[in-house]
Motif scaffolding. Structure first.
Motif, short mmCIF file in Angstrom:
data_model
loop_
_atom_site.label_atom_id
_atom_site.label_comp_id
_atom_site.label_asym_id
_atom_site.label_seq_id
_atom_site.Cartn_x
_atom_site.Cartn_y
_atom_site.Cartn_z
N LYS A 40 0.76 -1.45 0.41
CA LYS A 40 -0.11 0.18 -0.01
C LYS A 40 1.09 1.05 -0.02
N GLN A 41 0.43 2.18 -0.50
CA GLN A 41 1.33 3.43 -0.67
C GLN A 41 0.38 4.61 -0.56
N PRO A 42 0.62 5.58 0.20
CA PRO A 42 -0.47 6.67 0.81
C PRO A 42 -0.81 7.36 -1.06
N ASP A 43 -1.50 8.22 -0.92
CA ASP A 43 -2.28 8.91 -1.51
C ASP A 43 -1.69 10.04 -1.07
N LYS A 44 -2.15 11.22 -2.18
CA LYS A 44 -2.36 12.40 -2.59
C LYS A 44 -2.79 12.80 -0.54
N ALA A 45 -3.26 12.75 -0.57
CA ALA A 45 -4.72 12.85 0.80
C ALA A 45 -3.52 12.71 1.72
N GLU A 46 -3.67 11.33 2.44
CA GLU A 46 -2.61 10.84 3.02
C GLU A 46 -1.37 11.42 3.38
N GLN A 47 -0.65 11.53 2.01
CA GLN A 47 0.96 12.02 1.96
C GLN A 47 1.11 13.48 2.73
N ALA A 48 -0.59 14.36 1.92
CA ALA A 48 0.07 15.89 2.33
C ALA A 48 -0.35 16.23 3.94
N ILE A 99 -5.26 17.72 15.59
CA ILE A 99 -6.01 17.18 14.27
C ILE A 99 -6.86 18.73 13.44
N ARG A 100 -7.55 19.16 14.84
CA ARG A 100 -7.97 20.02 14.12
C ARG A 100 -7.45 21.79 13.51
N LYS A 101 -6.83 22.02 13.73
CA LYS A 101 -5.03 22.59 13.27
C LYS A 101 -5.07 22.27 11.75
N ILE A 102 -4.65 21.20 12.15
CA ILE A 102 -3.93 20.41 10.52
C ILE A 102 -5.52 20.08 9.94
N THR A 103 -6.33 19.79 10.50
CA THR A 103 -7.23 19.99 9.48
C THR A 103 -7.83 21.15 8.54
N SER A 104 -8.00 22.11 9.25
CA SER A 104 -8.59 23.96 8.69
C SER A 104 -6.76 23.75 8.47
N HIS A 131 -5.88 22.12 -0.08
CA HIS A 131 -5.85 21.08 -0.76
C HIS A 131 -7.28 19.71 -1.66
N VAL A 132 -7.70 19.96 -2.64
CA VAL A 132 -8.84 19.62 -3.05
C VAL A 132 -8.46 18.63 -3.60
N PRO A 133 -9.87 17.71 -3.42
CA PRO A 133 -10.66 17.66 -2.92
C PRO A 133 -10.83 18.01 -1.08
N PRO A 134 -11.78 19.04 -0.17
CA PRO A 134 -11.18 19.34 1.28
C PRO A 134 -11.35 17.56 2.13
N ILE A 135 -10.54 17.33 3.09
CA ILE A 135 -9.75 16.53 3.38
C ILE A 135 -10.70 16.61 5.00
N ASN A 136 -11.85 14.98 4.95
CA ASN A 136 -12.20 15.25 6.27
C ASN A 136 -11.56 14.89 7.53
N HIS A 137 -11.79 15.61 8.55
CA HIS A 137 -11.18 15.42 10.04
C HIS A 137 -10.81 14.08 10.85
N LYS A 138 -12.05 13.30 10.27
CA LYS A 138 -11.65 11.71 10.77
C LYS A 138 -10.34 11.41 9.75
N ARG A 139 -10.50 11.57 8.39
CA ARG A 139 -9.06 11.10 7.57
C ARG A 139 -7.90 11.32 8.49
N ARG A 163 -2.87 8.65 13.97
CA ARG A 163 -3.01 7.88 14.87
C ARG A 163 -2.21 6.17 13.73
N GLU A 164 -2.35 6.41 13.07
CA GLU A 164 -1.95 5.00 12.24
C GLU A 164 -0.09 5.17 12.88
N ASN A 165 0.04 6.08 11.69
CA ASN A 165 1.71 6.98 11.65
C ASN A 165 2.19 7.40 13.42
N ASN A 166 1.26 7.42 14.09
CA ASN A 166 2.18 8.15 15.97
C ASN A 166 1.94 9.56 15.56
N LEU A 167 1.23 10.01 14.75
CA LEU A 167 1.64 11.31 14.61
C LEU A 167 0.91 12.34 15.64
#
Length: 310
Positions: A64-72, A85-90, A96-104, A110-114
């Motif tokens: 699995k390779q991270p897509d553009k949204a995950e890479q961003a 999370i809220r500040k990174i999402t805002s 980023h287009v399309p907008p990234i959901n805060h759940k993602r 969480r998966e990358n311990n960040l």
């Protein structure tokens, strides 16, 4: 689990699987399998068996390779480790287009311990009943400025004082100026230079009771400029909460994370952080947009100044 004593360094894999599951998450166990295989400590089959990882899940995660949204999300989280999370999402929603959901954002971090560390909860103080402690918030741009000092040290251990000035309505950081020492005359000169450069002037300016701010010559100069100085009650820093909050962000995001070689290096990084704070960093009180963008949306007709009830 049987231990292969023929392979060096393999004995530490003899671990109870039930205890292992309590210690680490599935993504961490998958990363552990990759580490064991990469360093040829054991085979992929044995590593998956020891760490309780399904081989198909490991192979799927490996491909699995991270897509553009995950890479961003990963790039923004690594570049801004103190943001939540809220500040990174805002921050990403405006870039980023399309907008990234805060759940993602939450899942990827969480998966990358960040995940960022939790802030300490400040002790709640009882509200002061005295009318002097009650103050009205600024109702327009450049109505009230706040200023205070923040202290740090350069590499050789010498003290550096930082004059911090902000606008209470737009939450802009107007100035970060550093010096080895700061007198009231230097504060006056810095204020005059700031007003001349930005072509902005407040109606009120709020500070604590430090000697640099309560100096008679500085107060007289402020009144000559049409600026009314306002001082907090002694021992009540929360009455100057806007600049105190800015000082906390400055310390957490810059001063506590870097070592400054000299005063020039410190001033350069302060100016870079100030621009980032005003132009890139989302601010919750500004509708999760940067303060400069929020100030730019204000209409000139709203700049009518009424004396607040301090």
């Amino acid at each position: 689990t049987q231990t292969n004593h023929n392979r060096p360094g393999f004995g530490h894999l003899d671990i109870e699987r039930s205890e292992l599951k309590k210690m680490v998450s599935p993504s961490q166990r998958i990363a552990g399998v990759g580490h064991l295989v990469k360093h040829q400590i054991c085979s992929q089959r044995k590593a998956c068996q020891t760490l309780s990882v399904c081989r198909s899940h490991y192979r799927k995660a490996e491909k699995k390779q991270p897509d553009k949204a995950e890479q961003a999300i990963l790039e923004a989280s690594e570049a801004k480790p103190t943001w939540g999370i809220r500040k990174i999402t805002s921050y990403l929603r405006t870039r980023h287009v399309p907008p990234i959901n805060h759940k993602r954002v939450e899942r990827v971090r969480r998966e990358n311990n960040l995940q960022s560390y939790a802030k300490r909860k400040a002790n709640r103080r009882a509200k002061m009943p005295a009318p002097d402690s009650q103050r009205k918030q600024a109702s327009s741009l450049d109505e009230t400025w706040s200023y205070d000092f923040k202290q740090d040290r350069t590499r050789e251990g010498r003290r550096a004082r930082i004059l911090v000035i902000c606008d209470e309505y737009s939450h802009e950081c107007l100035l970060l100026d550093s010096a080895r020492s700061y007198r009231s005359s230097q504060v006056r000169e810095t204020l005059a230079r700031l007003m001349e450069t930005t072509r902005r002037k407040p109606r009120y300016i709020r500070s604590d009771n430090g000697p640099e701010f309560k100096n008679g010559k500085l107060r007289s100069w402020l009144l000559e400029q049409g600026i009314e100085p306002i001082y907090t009650q002694p021992g009540s820093p929360w009455q100057n909460g806007y600049v105190e909050s800015l000082n906390a962000s400055l310390g957490r995001e810059l001063l506590d994370r870097e070592i400054f070689e000299n005063m020039q290096h410190l001033q350069t990084r302060l100016e870079q952080w100030r621009r980032e704070y005003n132009e890139e960093r989302p601010h919750g009180s500004c509708g999760n947009i940067p303060p400069s963008l929020y100030a730019g949306q204000l209409q000139p007709s709203t700049l009518t100044i009424t004396k607040p009830n301090f």
